[in-house]
Design a protein around this motif. Structure first.
Motif, PDB file in Angstrom:
ATOM      1  N   LEU A 160       0.850  -1.182   0.000  1.00 60.00           N
ATOM      2  CA  LEU A 160       0.000   0.000   0.000  1.00 60.00           C
ATOM      3  C   LEU A 160       0.886   1.233   0.000  1.00 60.00           C
ATOM      4  N   MET A 161       0.441   2.255  -0.678  1.00 64.76           N
ATOM      5  CA  MET A 161       1.159   3.526  -0.676  1.00 64.76           C
ATOM      6  C   MET A 161       0.420   4.469   0.266  1.00 64.76           C
ATOM      7  N   ARG A 162       1.190   5.068   1.185  1.00 64.20           N
ATOM      8  CA  ARG A 162       0.601   6.015   2.132  1.00 64.20           C
ATOM      9  C   ARG A 162       1.357   7.325   2.081  1.00 64.20           C
ATOM     10  N   HIS A 163       0.642   8.388   2.379  1.00 58.38           N
ATOM     11  CA  HIS A 163       1.227   9.717   2.484  1.00 58.38           C
ATOM     12  C   HIS A 163       1.999   9.785   3.801  1.00 58.38           C
ATOM     13  N   ALA A 209       3.210  12.201   5.528  1.00 58.16           N
ATOM     14  CA  ALA A 209       2.840  13.256   6.479  1.00 58.16           C
ATOM     15  C   ALA A 209       1.588  12.928   7.291  1.00 58.16           C
ATOM     16  N   CYS A 210       0.592  12.268   6.677  1.00 63.58           N
ATOM     17  CA  CYS A 210      -0.658  12.046   7.406  1.00 63.58           C
ATOM     18  C   CYS A 210      -1.067  10.580   7.515  1.00 63.58           C
ATOM     19  N   GLY A 211      -0.425   9.702   6.754  1.00 59.33           N
ATOM     20  CA  GLY A 211      -0.741   8.280   6.817  1.00 59.33           C
ATOM     21  C   GLY A 211      -1.888   7.821   5.936  1.00 59.33           C
ATOM     22  N   ALA A 212      -2.524   8.737   5.213  1.00 58.86           N
ATOM     23  CA  ALA A 212      -3.637   8.352   4.336  1.00 58.86           C
ATOM     24  C   ALA A 212      -3.114   7.588   3.128  1.00 58.86           C
ATOM     25  N   HIS A 213      -3.926   6.653   2.634  1.00 59.22           N
ATOM     26  CA  HIS A 213      -3.557   5.904   1.438  1.00 59.22           C
ATOM     27  C   HIS A 213      -3.543   6.829   0.223  1.00 59.22           C
ATOM     28  N   VAL A 214      -2.691   6.515  -0.732  1.00 60.70           N
ATOM     29  CA  VAL A 214      -2.511   7.340  -1.917  1.00 60.70           C
ATOM     30  C   VAL A 214      -3.266   6.724  -3.090  1.00 60.70           C
ATOM     31  N   GLU A 215      -3.958   7.554  -3.810  1.00 59.33           N
ATOM     32  CA  GLU A 215      -4.658   7.176  -5.036  1.00 59.33           C
ATOM     33  C   GLU A 215      -4.186   8.099  -6.154  1.00 59.33           C
ATOM     34  N   VAL A 216      -4.278   7.624  -7.368  1.00 57.83           N
ATOM     35  CA  VAL A 216      -4.012   8.470  -8.528  1.00 57.83           C
ATOM     36  C   VAL A 216      -5.373   8.918  -9.032  1.00 57.83           C
TER      37      VAL A 216
END
Length: 172
Positions: free
Chosen positions: A128-131, A133-140
């Motif tokens: 999983l890709m997470r941001h 700085a905040c831990g949210a998952h990354v979407e394109v």
């Protein structure tokens, strides 16, 4: 070549029969990165690999093919080589990503997310890709330059400055 407005209007609605396909940005990009091993090399660079031996070990790619793909990525400016030296050894090259390579990250993450949705193992996504700085998952996501989300159904295809039509063949 300046395309008359009528040809540009036709190009918007026609399914592409009159476009000059060798000028297609997608086709030209695929000439550089459109091969399985190339995308997997880029994945490994983003995961932190930088040395030939690392790529070979992790990917299991044949040496000659790996060398060819790495050379192509360097020639095209997607990767660059830098020298590194471990104590007591000779200096060797390592691969580093360039700004051009960084520009490919959304495309590769898009491929990964598509695979997660449509090809993943029953137990789910392997990574999983997470941001950070905040831990949210990354979407394109598609957004216009004004920042609005753009559903695929709302995309308009309009000829750009490099649009070309095929030369008209005349019977002689």
């Amino acid at each position: 070549m300046d395309v008359p407005n009528e040809a540009r209007a036709d190009a918007e609605t026609a399914p592409g029969l009159e476009r000059d396909m060798p000028n297609c940005s997608i086709a030209r990009t695929l000439e550089i990165v459109g091969e399985k091993w190339t995308i997997l090399i880029l994945r490994e660079v983003w995961y932190g690999s930088s040395r030939f031996g690392d790529f070979e070990r992790v990917l299991g790619c044949p040496r000659n093919l790996l060398a060819t793909r790495l050379r192509k990525l360097v020639e095209e400016g997607v990767l660059a080589t830098e020298k590194y030296k471990e104590p007591g050894t000779r200096s060797r090259p390592k691969c580093v990503i360039t700004p051009e390579g960084i520009d490919l990250v959304p495309a590769v993450i898009g491929l990964m997310r598509w695979g997660d949705r449509h090809c993943s193992a029953p137990d789910g996504s392997p990574l999983l890709m997470r941001h950070h700085a905040c831990g949210a998952h990354v979407e394109v996501r598609l957004r216009c330059l004004e920042g609005h989300p753009v559903p695929v159904e709302e995309l308009d295809r309009v000829p750009g400055p490099g649009f070309r039509t095929k030369p008209v063949e005349r019977d002689g």
